[in-house]
Design a protein around this motif. Sequence first.
Motif, PDB file in Angstrom:
ATOM      1  N   ASN A  21      30.473  50.884  38.552  1.00 22.87           N
ATOM      2  CA  ASN A  21      31.416  51.851  39.119  1.00 22.87           C
ATOM      3  C   ASN A  21      31.113  52.134  40.582  1.00 22.87           C
ATOM      4  N   VAL A  22      29.827  52.246  40.921  1.00 26.89           N
ATOM      5  CA  VAL A  22      29.447  52.527  42.306  1.00 26.89           C
ATOM      6  C   VAL A  22      29.803  51.358  43.216  1.00 26.89           C
ATOM      7  N   LEU A  23      29.492  50.137  42.787  1.00 29.03           N
ATOM      8  CA  LEU A  23      29.754  48.958  43.616  1.00 29.03           C
ATOM      9  C   LEU A  23      31.256  48.714  43.792  1.00 29.03           C
ATOM     10  N   SER A  24      32.032  48.989  42.757  1.00 23.77           N
ATOM     11  CA  SER A  24      33.477  48.755  42.833  1.00 23.77           C
ATOM     12  C   SER A  24      34.227  49.940  43.440  1.00 23.77           C
ATOM     13  N   ARG A  25      33.519  51.067  43.574  1.00 26.34           N
ATOM     14  CA  ARG A  25      34.135  52.305  44.072  1.00 26.34           C
ATOM     15  C   ARG A  25      35.329  52.721  43.200  1.00 26.34           C
ATOM     16  N   GLN A  79      34.978  42.743  36.815  1.00 22.28           N
ATOM     17  CA  GLN A  79      35.431  43.542  37.945  1.00 22.28           C
ATOM     18  C   GLN A  79      35.205  42.779  39.242  1.00 22.28           C
ATOM     19  N   ASP A  80      36.263  42.631  40.029  1.00 26.57           N
ATOM     20  CA  ASP A  80      36.159  42.006  41.351  1.00 26.57           C
ATOM     21  C   ASP A  80      35.844  43.081  42.378  1.00 26.57           C
ATOM     22  N   ILE A  81      34.823  42.833  43.187  1.00 28.73           N
ATOM     23  CA  ILE A  81      34.476  43.755  44.259  1.00 28.73           C
ATOM     24  C   ILE A  81      34.455  42.978  45.570  1.00 28.73           C
TER      25      ILE A  81
END
Length: 226
Positions: free
Chosen positions: A10-14, A33-35
């Motif tokens: 969640n933190v990395l993907s904001r 999830q793509d970041i």
Amino acid sequence: PNAGKSSLLNVLSREDRAIVSDIPGTTRDLLYQDIELDGLPIQIIDSAGIRDGENEIEVEGIRRARDAQRTADLIVLVVDRSRDSDNEVEKLLEGLTSDTPILQVHNKIDLVDDLGDDTPQSNGDTVRVSALTGEGLDQLRQYLKDFAGFREDSENTFIARERHLDALDRAENSFSQGLTQYREFRAGELLAEDLADSQRALGEITGEVSSDDLLGLIFSSFCIGK
């Protein structure tokens, strides 16, 4: 389980993508999830925590997690530094039989009074973070960029972005198709159309170049009679 994998996602993907709970084994299925890190596209897969599953649904989630490990470019082994001992981490590492590189992320360092040397006992690098306070997350992002071969230039761009590669593939396919049409059928009009498609694909990378632009260049360089 409960090492903070979903919190890190969640933190990395904001984004609030993964369910975060104090209940162990919350994540069952694979969550893709793509970041983007400074323009670098990375796909992260959140999975079930590795342990002896307590029910058949969790066991299946762990099996899928191990399947994902075999196809990943990098395994990020997240451990709870406030709870997991070095022996437990070693046991986890021994269970990762894949040849895939491993990054140990020691999470929840905000709950640890004395981190000591915190040097990994086995293969792989280590980054210490707190998903709660944000400490160490910049180092984690930098590690991921370095691992993926990211190089910053004056424009701060990453050349091999997925959409650029897709545009190059389409440009090549259109050009090859047009060349075949001309060689086999002498169909100049079909070749022209395929070249236009190839031009449009390349324009997605370099900036749009229209047919009018090309005609303007031709007329500025050559004297063409009617």
